[in-house]
Enzyme design. Sequence first.
Site, mmCIF file in Angstrom:
data_model
loop_
_atom_site.group_PDB
_atom_site.id
_atom_site.type_symbol
_atom_site.label_atom_id
_atom_site.label_comp_id
_atom_site.label_asym_id
_atom_site.label_seq_id
_atom_site.Cartn_x
_atom_site.Cartn_y
_atom_site.Cartn_z
ATOM 1 N N SER A 123 98.761 58.082 -48.095
ATOM 2 C CA SER A 123 98.121 59.397 -48.103
ATOM 3 C C SER A 123 98.251 60.103 -49.440
ATOM 4 O O SER A 123 97.679 61.187 -49.622
ATOM 5 C CB SER A 123 98.723 60.276 -47.001
ATOM 6 O OG SER A 123 100.134 60.356 -47.129
ATOM 7 N N HIS A 144 92.280 55.493 -46.900
ATOM 8 C CA HIS A 144 93.080 56.530 -46.274
ATOM 9 C C HIS A 144 92.384 57.090 -45.040
ATOM 10 O O HIS A 144 91.412 57.838 -45.138
ATOM 11 C CB HIS A 144 93.370 57.643 -47.284
ATOM 12 C CG HIS A 144 94.222 58.740 -46.740
ATOM 13 N ND1 HIS A 144 94.158 60.036 -47.201
ATOM 14 C CD2 HIS A 144 95.157 58.744 -45.748
ATOM 15 C CE1 HIS A 144 95.012 60.786 -46.529
ATOM 16 N NE2 HIS A 144 95.636 60.025 -45.638
ATOM 17 N N GLU A 156 89.034 58.258 -46.953
ATOM 18 C CA GLU A 156 89.012 58.336 -48.409
ATOM 19 C C GLU A 156 89.138 56.917 -48.965
ATOM 20 O O GLU A 156 90.087 56.207 -48.635
ATOM 21 C CB GLU A 156 90.161 59.201 -48.932
ATOM 22 C CG GLU A 156 90.001 60.681 -48.642
ATOM 23 C CD GLU A 156 91.154 61.510 -49.189
ATOM 24 O OE1 GLU A 156 90.892 62.541 -49.818
ATOM 25 O OE2 GLU A 156 92.324 61.124 -48.967
ATOM 26 N N ASN A 194 94.766 65.730 -49.310
ATOM 27 C CA ASN A 194 96.166 66.149 -49.381
ATOM 28 C C ASN A 194 96.484 66.967 -50.620
ATOM 29 O O ASN A 194 97.431 67.755 -50.622
ATOM 30 C CB ASN A 194 97.090 64.937 -49.273
ATOM 31 C CG ASN A 194 97.260 64.507 -47.833
ATOM 32 O OD1 ASN A 194 97.250 65.333 -46.927
ATOM 33 N ND2 ASN A 194 97.395 63.220 -47.608
#
Length: 289
Positions: A123, A144, A156, A194
Amino acid sequence: MRIEDVRSIAVIGSGIMGAGIAQACAVAGYRVAMRDIGEAYLQKGIEAIRSSLKRGVERGKLTQERADGALARIRATLDLAEAVKEADVVIEAVPENIELKKQVFKELDEISPEDAVLATNTSSFSITEIASATKRPSRVVGMHFFNPVPVMSLVEVIRGAATSDQTIQLIRELATRLGKTPVNVNEAPGFVVNRLLAPFLNEAMFCLMEGTAEAKDIDTAIKLGLNHPMGPFELADLVGLDTTLAILEYMHKETGDPKYRPCPLLRKMVRAGRLGRKSGRGFYDYTAK
């Protein structure tokens, strides 16, 4: 390798993310080998998949026949070599620890088919650094997924320094076949989601620690004021407080930016074993649910 050549997928890890990824791949029609280091972990992963598929049938998202077929396509194993021996794509979903991931990728590089693509569900960590543990960096990529994998539609697709265009295209097409929407991301700490989410969660924890408001009230304010489906504490508990801390620590180390300095309250809760939903208690208590 073309997407039409992908028949078998190995998922390394059977936790919340690994089990969800294995389920998504199996529902899409792929043969899946799910590997973990202990029989108890594997059984917990299989039970999570079985329960998730059952909910899908009850809600009309899946037919019983399709759910049964997906479950039948998943085999659980403790043997890493057996899991990857026929894999066209390997998706790593072990805990968020950079040294552990590099060790896993070193092993995968040695035992998986030469033309297999190796994807990491990290992540936040550097795809380039993970790929450096292998002799096939052009076929190492970030993939991800988001929790819960069967529900969340985003993936992602992260390019490392040596990731080839062919690898990116293959993983984009695979994500699409899994019913997900891929977005291209060039490697950077935290990628896109993130990078934006981590300081948001962190600041909410500072608000709580400083007594600005209670966790429930902060969650309510964000849900009603920003129209978010979950508040920051509900989301942190879902993601896992240990995972949230690992992301913040890595991003703080990589960027030096003080906005990523983990809130002391987060560290305290992780040390106490209050990790969120997976431990039964985080900012909220889930033991009675």
